[in-house]
Design a protein around this motif. Structure first.
Motif, PDB file in Angstrom:
ATOM      1  N   ASN A 273       4.595  -4.780 -16.013  1.00  0.00           N
ATOM      2  CA  ASN A 273       3.481  -5.372 -15.438  1.00  0.00           C
ATOM      3  C   ASN A 273       2.863  -6.751 -16.242  1.00  0.00           C
ATOM      4  O   ASN A 273       3.507  -7.114 -17.093  1.00  0.00           O
TER       5      ASN A 273
ATOM      6  N   PRO B  31      -8.670  -8.840 -11.943  1.00  0.00           N
ATOM      7  CA  PRO B  31      -9.081  -7.837 -10.809  1.00  0.00           C
ATOM      8  C   PRO B  31      -7.701  -7.629  -9.989  1.00  0.00           C
ATOM      9  O   PRO B  31      -7.770  -6.484  -9.248  1.00  0.00           O
ATOM     10  N   LEU B  32      -6.623  -8.368 -10.355  1.00  0.00           N
ATOM     11  CA  LEU B  32      -5.498  -7.696  -9.403  1.00  0.00           C
ATOM     12  C   LEU B  32      -4.516  -7.018 -10.311  1.00  0.00           C
ATOM     13  O   LEU B  32      -3.718  -6.372 -10.039  1.00  0.00           O
ATOM     14  N   HIS B  33      -5.039  -6.714 -11.435  1.00  0.00           N
ATOM     15  CA  HIS B  33      -4.372  -5.859 -12.436  1.00  0.00           C
ATOM     16  C   HIS B  33      -5.146  -4.652 -12.926  1.00  0.00           C
ATOM     17  O   HIS B  33      -5.970  -4.016 -12.287  1.00  0.00           O
ATOM     18  N   GLY B  34      -5.468  -4.811 -14.155  1.00  0.00           N
ATOM     19  CA  GLY B  34      -6.484  -3.609 -14.828  1.00  0.00           C
ATOM     20  C   GLY B  34      -7.999  -3.593 -14.244  1.00  0.00           C
ATOM     21  O   GLY B  34      -8.505  -2.811 -14.132  1.00  0.00           O
TER      22      GLY B  34
ATOM     23  N   VAL C 115     -10.804  -6.202   6.048  1.00  0.00           N
ATOM     24  CA  VAL C 115      -9.688  -6.203   5.239  1.00  0.00           C
ATOM     25  C   VAL C 115      -8.560  -6.930   6.136  1.00  0.00           C
ATOM     26  O   VAL C 115      -7.705  -7.818   5.890  1.00  0.00           O
TER      27      VAL C 115
ATOM     28  N   LYS D 122      -8.813 -10.284   7.108  1.00  0.00           N
ATOM     29  CA  LYS D 122      -8.710 -11.077   5.805  1.00  0.00           C
ATOM     30  C   LYS D 122     -10.176 -11.945   5.634  1.00  0.00           C
ATOM     31  O   LYS D 122     -10.288 -13.099   5.283  1.00  0.00           O
TER      32      LYS D 122
ATOM     33  N   LYS E  58      -9.929  -7.742   0.085  1.00  0.00           N
ATOM     34  CA  LYS E  58      -8.939  -6.812  -0.017  1.00  0.00           C
ATOM     35  C   LYS E  58      -9.536  -5.451  -0.096  1.00  0.00           C
ATOM     36  O   LYS E  58     -10.600  -5.250  -0.697  1.00  0.00           O
TER      37      LYS E  58
ATOM     38  N   GLY F 144      -7.563  -1.471  -5.025  1.00  0.00           N
ATOM     39  CA  GLY F 144      -7.191  -0.017  -5.605  1.00  0.00           C
ATOM     40  C   GLY F 144      -5.805   0.232  -4.675  1.00  0.00           C
ATOM     41  O   GLY F 144      -5.387   1.384  -4.667  1.00  0.00           O
ATOM     42  N   PHE F 145      -5.402  -0.645  -3.687  1.00  0.00           N
ATOM     43  CA  PHE F 145      -4.419  -0.381  -2.741  1.00  0.00           C
ATOM     44  C   PHE F 145      -3.425  -1.269  -2.883  1.00  0.00           C
ATOM     45  O   PHE F 145      -3.784  -2.852  -3.115  1.00  0.00           O
ATOM     46  N   GLY F 146      -2.199  -1.190  -2.750  1.00  0.00           N
ATOM     47  CA  GLY F 146      -1.028  -2.101  -2.865  1.00  0.00           C
ATOM     48  C   GLY F 146      -0.410  -2.055  -4.240  1.00  0.00           C
ATOM     49  O   GLY F 146      -1.224  -1.833  -5.345  1.00  0.00           O
TER      50      GLY F 146
ATOM     51  N   ARG G 128       1.025   8.146  -9.879  1.00  0.00           N
ATOM     52  CA  ARG G 128      -0.242   8.389 -10.822  1.00  0.00           C
ATOM     53  C   ARG G 128      -1.479   8.543  -9.985  1.00  0.00           C
ATOM     54  O   ARG G 128      -2.370   9.490 -10.441  1.00  0.00           O
TER      55      ARG G 128
ATOM     56  N   ARG H  57       2.802  -2.998   5.778  1.00  0.00           N
ATOM     57  CA  ARG H  57       3.072  -3.735   4.580  1.00  0.00           C
ATOM     58  C   ARG H  57       3.274  -2.851   3.240  1.00  0.00           C
ATOM     59  O   ARG H  57       3.295  -3.108   1.970  1.00  0.00           O
TER      60      ARG H  57
ATOM     61  N   ARG I 117      -3.224   2.001 -22.015  1.00  0.00           N
ATOM     62  CA  ARG I 117      -2.080   1.187 -22.025  1.00  0.00           C
ATOM     63  C   ARG I 117      -1.372   0.705 -23.473  1.00  0.00           C
ATOM     64  O   ARG I 117      -0.315   0.297 -23.529  1.00  0.00           O
TER      65      ARG I 117
HETATM   66  C1  SDX Z   1      -2.169  -2.409 -11.564  1.00  0.00           C
HETATM   67  O1  SDX Z   1       2.475  -4.077 -12.076  1.00  0.00           O
HETATM   68  C2  SDX Z   1       1.977  -2.912 -12.336  1.00  0.00           C
HETATM   69  O2  SDX Z   1       2.658  -2.088 -12.824  1.00  0.00           O
HETATM   70  C3  SDX Z   1       0.534  -3.104 -12.548  1.00  0.00           C
HETATM   71  C4  SDX Z   1       0.088  -1.363 -12.684  1.00  0.00           C
HETATM   72  C5  SDX Z   1       0.087  -1.087 -14.275  1.00  0.00           C
HETATM   73  O3  SDX Z   1       0.098   0.089 -14.420  1.00  0.00           O
HETATM   74  O4  SDX Z   1       0.011  -1.924 -14.870  1.00  0.00           O
HETATM   75  O5  SDX Z   1       0.269  -0.768 -11.876  1.00  0.00           O
HETATM   76  C6  SDX Z   1      -1.739  -1.560 -12.576  1.00  0.00           C
HETATM   77  O6  SDX Z   1      -2.300  -3.610 -11.702  1.00  0.00           O
HETATM   78  C7  SDX Z   1      -2.160  -1.864 -10.184  1.00  0.00           C
HETATM   79  C8  SDX Z   1      -2.792  -3.015  -9.103  1.00  0.00           C
HETATM   80  C9  SDX Z   1      -4.221  -2.943  -8.943  1.00  0.00           C
HETATM   81  N1  SDX Z   1      -4.569  -4.241  -8.046  1.00  0.00           N
HETATM   82  C10 SDX Z   1      -5.242  -3.874  -6.990  1.00  0.00           C
HETATM   83  O7  SDX Z   1      -5.556  -2.797  -6.637  1.00  0.00           O
HETATM   84  C11 SDX Z   1      -5.739  -5.338  -6.397  1.00  0.00           C
HETATM   85  C12 SDX Z   1      -5.618  -4.959  -4.727  1.00  0.00           C
HETATM   86  N2  SDX Z   1      -4.189  -5.062  -4.635  1.00  0.00           N
HETATM   87  C13 SDX Z   1      -3.403  -6.411  -4.574  1.00  0.00           C
HETATM   88  O8  SDX Z   1      -4.203  -7.411  -4.709  1.00  0.00           O
HETATM   89  C14 SDX Z   1      -1.893  -6.320  -4.151  1.00  0.00           C
HETATM   90  O9  SDX Z   1      -1.540  -5.336  -3.473  1.00  0.00           O
HETATM   91  C15 SDX Z   1      -1.202  -6.260  -5.541  1.00  0.00           C
HETATM   92  C16 SDX Z   1      -1.480  -7.849  -6.251  1.00  0.00           C
HETATM   93  C17 SDX Z   1      -1.433  -5.384  -6.192  1.00  0.00           C
HETATM   94  C18 SDX Z   1       0.236  -6.459  -5.109  1.00  0.00           C
HETATM   95  O10 SDX Z   1       0.547  -7.530  -4.386  1.00  0.00           O
HETATM   96  P1  SDX Z   1       1.858  -7.677  -3.570  1.00  0.00           P
HETATM   97  O11 SDX Z   1       2.565  -6.343  -3.311  1.00  0.00           O
HETATM   98  O12 SDX Z   1       2.445  -9.033  -4.253  1.00  0.00           O
HETATM   99  O13 SDX Z   1       1.477  -7.972  -2.099  1.00  0.00           O
HETATM  100  P2  SDX Z   1       1.165  -9.280  -1.603  1.00  0.00           P
HETATM  101  O14 SDX Z   1       0.026  -9.782  -2.301  1.00  0.00           O
HETATM  102  O15 SDX Z   1       2.462  -9.978  -1.604  1.00  0.00           O
HETATM  103  O16 SDX Z   1       0.602  -9.023  -0.293  1.00  0.00           O
HETATM  104  C19 SDX Z   1       1.654  -8.669   0.771  1.00  0.00           C
HETATM  105  C20 SDX Z   1       0.645  -8.353   2.117  1.00  0.00           C
HETATM  106  C21 SDX Z   1      -0.286  -9.712   2.173  1.00  0.00           C
HETATM  107  O17 SDX Z   1      -0.563  -9.707   3.623  1.00  0.00           O
HETATM  108  P3  SDX Z   1       0.133 -10.734   4.758  1.00  0.00           P
HETATM  109  O18 SDX Z   1       0.277 -11.937   3.779  1.00  0.00           O
HETATM  110  O19 SDX Z   1       1.671 -10.049   4.715  1.00  0.00           O
HETATM  111  O20 SDX Z   1      -0.591 -10.656   5.879  1.00  0.00           O
HETATM  112  O21 SDX Z   1      -0.202  -7.308   1.780  1.00  0.00           O
HETATM  113  C22 SDX Z   1      -1.435  -7.762   1.875  1.00  0.00           C
HETATM  114  C23 SDX Z   1      -1.586  -9.257   1.536  1.00  0.00           C
HETATM  115  O22 SDX Z   1      -2.742  -9.940   2.220  1.00  0.00           O
HETATM  116  N3  SDX Z   1      -2.106  -6.878   0.811  1.00  0.00           N
HETATM  117  C24 SDX Z   1      -3.444  -6.321   0.982  1.00  0.00           C
HETATM  118  C25 SDX Z   1      -3.401  -5.613  -0.309  1.00  0.00           C
HETATM  119  N4  SDX Z   1      -2.606  -5.943  -1.122  1.00  0.00           N
HETATM  120  C26 SDX Z   1      -1.735  -6.781  -0.315  1.00  0.00           C
HETATM  121  N5  SDX Z   1      -4.332  -6.365   2.078  1.00  0.00           N
HETATM  122  C27 SDX Z   1      -5.364  -5.715   1.804  1.00  0.00           C
HETATM  123  N6  SDX Z   1      -5.773  -5.260   0.611  1.00  0.00           N
HETATM  124  C28 SDX Z   1      -4.834  -4.848  -0.313  1.00  0.00           C
HETATM  125  N7  SDX Z   1      -5.176  -4.301  -1.423  1.00  0.00           N
END
Ligand code: SDX
Length: 390
Positions: free
Chosen positions: A197, A227-230, A257, A260, A265, A268-270, A280, A321, A353
């Protein structure tokens, strides 16, 4: 000729290194530490036993575990001068900035521990980090609320000690609820490692220059803050509180959402790897209800989170997605119920971690084959050109 190329997506997602520590199957929703399924460790192990497993590769014998616990107990104190470090920050300082600075400052107190190839010193630094991070985290919180710092009490367990330093007062005895300590211990297990990660790759990359363990982990804390990570566990709670206070119903938020709107976003999803339910998150979701019932807490944010999950998982936008709840979606509800301020949630992620960062750094330092090395780039800038004649 124009110097522009299109990046092959595979190029971006190729494996960055080999590692024997954590296995993830993102499609099947599988997570194993050194081969052991996360669900079994969360149910049967303790955080220190799992930390030993991650760092040393095998589950400890009872003697090894008690030795590890003793070593940690006897290094929980910070140097007395270190305490003034915390008063140098404004009370509004985000604790992740304080914690990353304090971890980096550990390198100033242990100049003999900067050689990454001195195995004895690396072992001592590994224990020092495990022992002192809870003290640092508690002191960052106490300083922010202007309360006295409590010395560690080594008659307590690892998590109990942290809870007492965080919520206790010198003037009165602080009774740690063993049920709560057990749940926090389990949450730390769930966060203990997660392959390459963002923050772990940062620890490896900084360490790949032969930088010391403290400096590498301090960089990892900073990466985790995003905020995209922890930092997502804090962002989830703020999102839930925003929906709750706005009176928005769940469906209209989900539509925002999907459209967009303002880049919102569903925090906590994705996940970059899980294209299925984060294993987990399933464990945390179950624990959330148990914690609230144990504490006798009614929190509308839990019901809101569950409604959001239900609506999202029935909606094509998320299903197409492959967006599912990740580890951060429910943890904030538990941390809030335990009394932690929202800006301390990501510090709790860092506490969990830490053994993973240590394990991954040690693997990288001892095995060049697992080094990320120096990333290259594809140049897409201007082709060669010459300075105009003056
Ligand atoms: C952690 O890597 C790890 O292992 C991390 C972790 C760990 O234990 O260390 O698991 C911990 O960081 C978990 C993730 C926590 N972050 C969030 O919850 C932030 C919200 N999620 C995201 O921003 C997003 O899902 C990511 C960054 C986590 C993952 O992004 P991806 O898989 O690269 O997806 P993407 O950004 O390429 O998006 C793909 C599509 C897009 O839409 P389209 O362009 O196809 O129209 O999915 C959409 C994105 O807009 N999308 C979301 C979304 N996440 C992706 N839309 C709405 N809400 C979301 N949360």
């Amino acid at each position: 000729e124009t110097g522009y190329v299109t990046l092959d997506p595979g190029f971006v997602n190729t494996a960055s290194c080999a590692s024997a520590i954590t296995y993830i199957d993102g499609d099947a929703g599988i997570l194993r530490y050194r081969g052991y399924p996360i669900e079994e460790l969360a149910e049967k192990s303790t955080f220190l036993e799992t930390s030993y497993l991650l760092i040393h590769g095998e589950l400890p014998t009872p003697a090894q575990l008690s030795e590890f616990e003793e070593q940690i107990k006897h290094r929980t104190l910070l140097h007395e001068r270190f305490k003034s470090f915390f008063s140098g920050f404004p009370s509004s300082a985000h604790p992740m900035a304080v914690v990353s600075s304090a971890v980096s400052a550990l390198a100033t107190y242990y100049p003999d521990s900067l050689d990454p190839f001195d195995q004895e010193q690396v072992d001592i630094s590994s224990v020092r980090l495990m022992a002192k991070l809870p003290t640092i985290a508690a002191y960052a919180y106490k300083s922010s609320v202007g309360q006295p710092l409590l010395y560690p009490d080594n008659s307590l367990g690892y998590v109990e000690n942290f809870l007492r330093m965080t919520f206790g007062f010198p003037a009165q005895n602080y009774e740690v609820d063993p049920e709560i300590a057990k749940i926090l211990d389990m949450l730390f297990i769930l966060h203990a490692d997660h392959e390459q990660n963002c923050s772990t790759s940062t620890v490896r990359l900084v360490g790949s220059s032969n930088a010391n363990l403290f400096s590498s982990v301090s960089a990892g804390v900073n990466a985790l803050w995003g905020p995209l990570h922890g930092g997502a566990n804090q962002a989830v709670l703020e999102m839930l509180e925003g929906i709750h206070s706005s009176g928005d119903d769940v469906r209209s938020f989900v539509n925002k959402v999907k459209n967009k709107e303002d880049g919102v976003k569903l925090m906590g999803f994705g996940h970059r790897v899980y294209r299925n339910y984060d294993p987990r998150a399933a464990v945390v979701k179950k624990a959330t209800r148990k914690v609230l019932d144990t504490l006798g807490v009614q929190d509308p944010l839990l019901d809101l989170a569950m409604q959001l999950e239900e609506v999202a998982l029935a909606d094509d936008y998320f299903v197409e997605r492959k967006l599912y709840p990740n580890v951060d979606f429910y943890t904030g509800v538990i941390y809030k119920a335990l009394g932690f301020p929202v800006n301390a949630f990501t510090v709790l992620f860092a506490l969990g971690r830490l053994p993973g960062w240590i394990a991954q750094w040690r693997e990288m330092i001892t095995d060049p084959a697992t080094k990320i090395g120096r990333p290259r780039q594809v140049y897409v800038g201007a082709p060669e050109r010459h300075y105009p004649n003056a």
